[in-house]
Design an enzyme around this catalytic site. Sequence first.
Site: not given
Length: 664
Positions: A190, A319-323, A346-347, A350, A369, A424, A432, A611
């Site tokens: 991450q 929740g998610g990461m937009e790799n 959402h992801e 991105h 965001e 972070d 957001y 979260k």
Amino acid sequence: MKTKRTKSSYSTFSIYDHMGLRPWMYAGLVLLLAVLAACGSAPQRQHKGMVQPGVDYHSFANPDEVRVRHIDLDLKADFDNKTIGGTVTLTIDRLKPEASTLILDSRNLQVENVEWFAGANEEVAKPLEWHWGKTDPLLGTALKISLPENSPAGEEKIRISYHSDPQATGLQWLDKQQTASQTAPFVFSQNEAIHGRSWIPLQDTPQVRQTYHAKIRVPAGMKAVMSAKTVSGDRQQGLYEFDMPQAIPSYLIALAAGDLKARKIGPRSRVFAEKPYLKAAAEEFSDMEAMIQAGEKLYGPYQWGEYNLLILPPSFPFGGMENPRVSFITPTVLAGDKSLVSLIAHELAHSWSGNLVTNATWRDLWLNEGFTTYFESRITEQVYGKEIAAMERVLQWQSLEKELQELPPEAQLLAVDLRGHDPDDAFSDVPYVKGRFFLDRLEQAYGRSAFDVFLRKWFDQHAFESVTTEGFVEFVQQNLLGTQPPHRTGISMNEVRRWVYQPGMPHTFVKPTSKKLHEVDQWRDSFTKYNLPAEKLPGKAWSTQEWLYFLNNLPDAIGQEQLARLDKVWRLTQSHNSEIAHSWLLLAIKNHYPAVTERLQDYLQHIGRRKLVVPLYEAMLKDPQWRQQALDIYQKARPGYHHLTRMTVENLIKKTAQATDTGK
Ligand code: BES
Ligand code: ZN
């Protein structure tokens, strides 16, 4: 600032909470920082003067002099020692011909060797001098490499042999018992915001874009996935090769490996998951292609080839990461009824806002965001309808509203000064939700079709670039304000600046409403004020959003009796929906409702998404009747949590201990 807040004020991603300081400690820290600054310590910690837009205060790198253009990784994941190691070969450009040092970011890396060669002349690589530069608790350590005096004809390459530390902040290593299938261990990265440097020495700033190629070795039988095209993969040998031909910032380099299976969910989409999640995930996300097409209709072609999803073990802290090409997703969105898929929207969003047009510094995070949250809502609206999008808007507003009551004013600006802070911690509802409401406001003032043209132009003109807040404000001035005078639209440059550079919400902001949620308000009133029996609530027909709104707005001190009435009919303690369970458990904690104890333990020991777990810990830790239990649960759950979740919970433990000490 923080110390003035009277009630314990953790908001899920509050900016100063990680510091957990008392006033005297704070004063001491300020003094210490001043002394360090005076001694020539990291300039990033000096709080002097105005922030300079576009300056990345969270990287030691010198991309204006020497810039990495391509990264070639040859790495092995060693699960026994929990390290990733091998070589990284950086192709560099000397932007200033006289530049003689390449400065990279790193954090707790072991560097064994640094070599230099030109073009394809690997065999005549020559060793280079290097040394560690400054170390900073937030930023890690600068790695300074002395370059040969004259840059050669042909590509210049630097090869570094290194390995990561078992505690690398950007990696989580899970034993097989901590995975869903329990058949193999698991590792995932991450990188956002500045954790890439903990497993690859690189220029860890979103202003540097590079292509990458990787050869990855994992134990036989495992599958590796990266945010890139898979060129080849041999599961039996555990050997994989990846290529990312589009230039991306370092925070989007990503790797995961485990006992992963794949299933097609659309013409250009697959889901990767451990076996127990595979079928559920394929069903939950079966609207993938419709979502991609909704995105394309708004902002132009999807540029990354495939759009895949990787379902991680439940310890994934986000929740998610937009790799790119493969978003990393928490399994806690597998609700069984697609009710939490806006996170996928959402992801996916991105892929335009963030991955194509990227925040230049972490101060500009809202450009990633806020745009994405706005864009997520547009996709949700198109695929699932206006009412769902309206309900989510209300839920987002309620969350922001609560947070604004707790955040210090300086953390309420869209462009927030993060000097001296961990980026972070910019992760609040401000970038957001306030960000998306700013865009909603512009949309409302200029009309949707004009605003769509405007946004499309922004994306087209800035594709594969990094952008600053100031750049966007100017773009608004030229392309919106300049085209229609304020007296026709009701929005002025003053208001635009008010949104970006002032705390709170401008007075032009209109609170969002939803017809369906208004009805839920009435049902809630009937239940709490007029004794409506719980079975008379139309909860069967309620969506997740209606349930969340119902629960989140029950009075804090509703009492055990009322909770028991709800639980008996609606079996909320047993809810399999991670968000509904979260809201319910929070309410139960506040009311000491004993029937949830077992479920609470189970929830906190199985889920590591910040979260969802952090507010539960906070409520328990603040309450003398729960505190010990929270500490006991945390002790058991800790080995399964990601570094980020641990940090947040541990800071809360400290902070709430002080609050109890002083009788607050
Ligand atoms: N890019 C973020 C996650 C992130 C932001 C990591 C800043 C580190 C620093 C991701 O796209 C995200 O926003 N995730 C949210 C999803 C939600 C808002 C739908 C999350 O994880 O909760
Ligand atoms: Zn996001």
